[in-house]
Design an enzyme around this catalytic site. Sequence first.
Site, PDB file in Angstrom:
ATOM      1  N   SER A   1       0.868  -1.183   0.000  1.00 41.13           N
ATOM      2  CA  SER A   1       0.000   0.000   0.000  1.00 41.13           C
ATOM      3  C   SER A   1       0.902   1.230   0.000  1.00 41.13           C
ATOM      4  CB  SER A   1      -0.852  -0.045   1.276  1.00 41.13           C
ATOM      5  OG  SER A   1      -1.315   1.230   1.652  1.00 41.13           O
TER       6      SER A   1
ATOM      7  N   TYR B   1      -2.956  -0.897  10.154  1.00 41.63           N
ATOM      8  CA  TYR B   1      -2.844  -1.162   8.703  1.00 41.63           C
ATOM      9  C   TYR B   1      -1.471  -0.700   8.203  1.00 41.63           C
ATOM     10  CZ  TYR B   1      -4.386  -1.045   3.758  1.00 41.63           C
ATOM     11  OH  TYR B   1      -4.529  -1.229   2.396  1.00 41.63           O
TER      12      TYR B   1
HETATM   13  P1  NDP Z   1     -11.962  -5.347  -0.776  1.00 42.54           P
HETATM   14  O1  NDP Z   1     -12.464  -5.018   0.588  1.00 42.54           O
HETATM   15  O2  NDP Z   1     -12.720  -4.826  -1.955  1.00 42.54           O
HETATM   16  O3  NDP Z   1     -11.791  -6.921  -0.924  1.00 42.54           O
HETATM   17  C1  NDP Z   1     -11.051  -7.623   0.040  1.00 42.54           C
HETATM   18  C2  NDP Z   1     -11.006  -9.079  -0.329  1.00 42.54           C
HETATM   19  O4  NDP Z   1     -10.206  -9.732   0.668  1.00 42.54           O
HETATM   20  C3  NDP Z   1     -12.368  -9.731  -0.326  1.00 42.54           C
HETATM   21  O5  NDP Z   1     -12.441 -10.670  -1.371  1.00 42.54           O
HETATM   22  C4  NDP Z   1     -12.404 -10.424   1.035  1.00 42.54           C
HETATM   23  O6  NDP Z   1     -13.175 -11.588   1.058  1.00 42.54           O
HETATM   24  C5  NDP Z   1     -10.948 -10.828   1.198  1.00 42.54           C
HETATM   25  N1  NDP Z   1     -10.611 -11.116   2.582  1.00 42.54           N
HETATM   26  C6  NDP Z   1     -10.648 -10.270   3.646  1.00 42.54           C
HETATM   27  N2  NDP Z   1     -10.290 -10.933   4.760  1.00 42.54           N
HETATM   28  C7  NDP Z   1     -10.013 -12.212   4.385  1.00 42.54           C
HETATM   29  C8  NDP Z   1      -9.602 -13.370   5.067  1.00 42.54           C
HETATM   30  N3  NDP Z   1      -9.353 -13.363   6.378  1.00 42.54           N
HETATM   31  N4  NDP Z   1      -9.449 -14.510   4.351  1.00 42.54           N
HETATM   32  C9  NDP Z   1      -9.676 -14.540   3.027  1.00 42.54           C
HETATM   33  N5  NDP Z   1     -10.067 -13.475   2.319  1.00 42.54           N
HETATM   34  C10 NDP Z   1     -10.231 -12.325   2.993  1.00 42.54           C
HETATM   35  O7  NDP Z   1     -10.448  -4.812  -0.799  1.00 42.54           O
HETATM   36  P2  NDP Z   1      -9.561  -4.253  -1.989  1.00 42.54           P
HETATM   37  O8  NDP Z   1      -9.792  -5.014  -3.217  1.00 42.54           O
HETATM   38  O9  NDP Z   1      -9.692  -2.778  -1.990  1.00 42.54           O
HETATM   39  O10 NDP Z   1      -8.100  -4.556  -1.396  1.00 42.54           O
HETATM   40  C11 NDP Z   1      -7.361  -5.701  -1.765  1.00 42.54           C
HETATM   41  C12 NDP Z   1      -5.950  -5.553  -1.228  1.00 42.54           C
HETATM   42  O11 NDP Z   1      -5.354  -4.357  -1.745  1.00 42.54           O
HETATM   43  C13 NDP Z   1      -5.859  -5.451   0.292  1.00 42.54           C
HETATM   44  O12 NDP Z   1      -4.698  -6.103   0.760  1.00 42.54           O
HETATM   45  C14 NDP Z   1      -5.746  -3.956   0.513  1.00 42.54           C
HETATM   46  O13 NDP Z   1      -5.135  -3.638   1.734  1.00 42.54           O
HETATM   47  C15 NDP Z   1      -4.891  -3.567  -0.674  1.00 42.54           C
HETATM   48  N6  NDP Z   1      -4.950  -2.166  -1.025  1.00 42.54           N
HETATM   49  C16 NDP Z   1      -6.120  -1.594  -1.427  1.00 42.54           C
HETATM   50  C17 NDP Z   1      -6.143  -0.276  -1.785  1.00 42.54           C
HETATM   51  C18 NDP Z   1      -7.377   0.400  -2.259  1.00 42.54           C
HETATM   52  O14 NDP Z   1      -7.316   1.624  -2.471  1.00 42.54           O
HETATM   53  N7  NDP Z   1      -8.482  -0.292  -2.456  1.00 42.54           N
HETATM   54  C19 NDP Z   1      -4.935   0.558  -1.723  1.00 42.54           C
HETATM   55  C20 NDP Z   1      -3.764  -0.149  -1.286  1.00 42.54           C
HETATM   56  C21 NDP Z   1      -3.790  -1.464  -0.955  1.00 42.54           C
HETATM   57  P3  NDP Z   1     -14.747 -11.566   1.436  1.00 42.54           P
HETATM   58  O15 NDP Z   1     -15.387 -11.133   0.147  1.00 42.54           O
HETATM   59  O16 NDP Z   1     -15.042 -12.953   1.812  1.00 42.54           O
HETATM   60  O17 NDP Z   1     -14.898 -10.556   2.525  1.00 42.54           O
END
Ligand code: NDP
Length: 255
Positions: A146, A159
Amino acid sequence: MTTLFDLSGRTALVTGSARGIGFALAEGLATAGASVILNGTRADTVAEATDRLESKGFKAQGRAFDVTDEAAVADAFAQWDKDGVQVDIVINNAGIQFRKPLVELELADWQRVIDTNLTSAFIVAREAARRMIARGTGGKVINIGSLTSESARATVGAYTAAKGGIKMLTRAMSAEWASSNIQANAIGPGYILTDMNQALVDNAAFDAWVKSSNPSQRWGKPDELVGTAVYLSSQASSYVNGQIIYVDGGWLAVL
Ligand code: NDP
């Protein structure tokens, strides 16, 4: 697609890929020829996401498990061993956000954020790397960092600690696994339009701040991370190790 970026014959596990960035990365790797394994915590949404890719003609399978659950992760890999599925590429993408000032943050919430965003990458990549090393085939690990892998912001302390840890865990993986032809790298996305950020998008002041402080003057889209993910998954990055590539519209480059 040149051979350098071709992922045909490779199998990629993308954690947290039922939606958001993970789904875009899984679809991008599938477009480059990979067979993909989708994951999330919920069997129904993982199955729906898998159907969406299969209906487009891609090779996809789904497996719901909690990436913080060491036993569940081990079970998943044991099942793939039985099924003859070899994971060549792991994208540690699953993550959560939780906003609270540090002085108000409960230990349990700190722990949950660290476990989901940092410890899970160790648990999942460890299972994959053990097998890659035993097979002697090498492989790819891509951890999702991130902007907070580099810079802090108020109210997201856990985070920030986790994503800073992702940068150094990626280097630690390189130190131990590069000699086994495993390339471990990270991607640091800027602010990307996904469910995770919906409340920020809906907040006019935050939305205006994102657009004014970023030289690209806009949010990023999940698809805009695909090129970097394919590059880091492919032969094109065979001598790239321990790096974090920021895909942030130029954010970290300016004051
Ligand atoms: P979302 O909230 O849109 O999606 C998160 C995904 O992670 C979902 O599919 C969720 O599954 C899954 N997840 C969460 N916890 C678990 C767990 N314990 N086990 C398995 N799956 C899990 O997030 P983003 O797509 O925005 O983010 C994806 C990654 O990118 C993250 O690591 C985030 O920190 C990183 N990121 C995002 C940014 C942004 O601006 N969006 C910026 C920088 C980094 P479920 O559907 O079952 O909840």
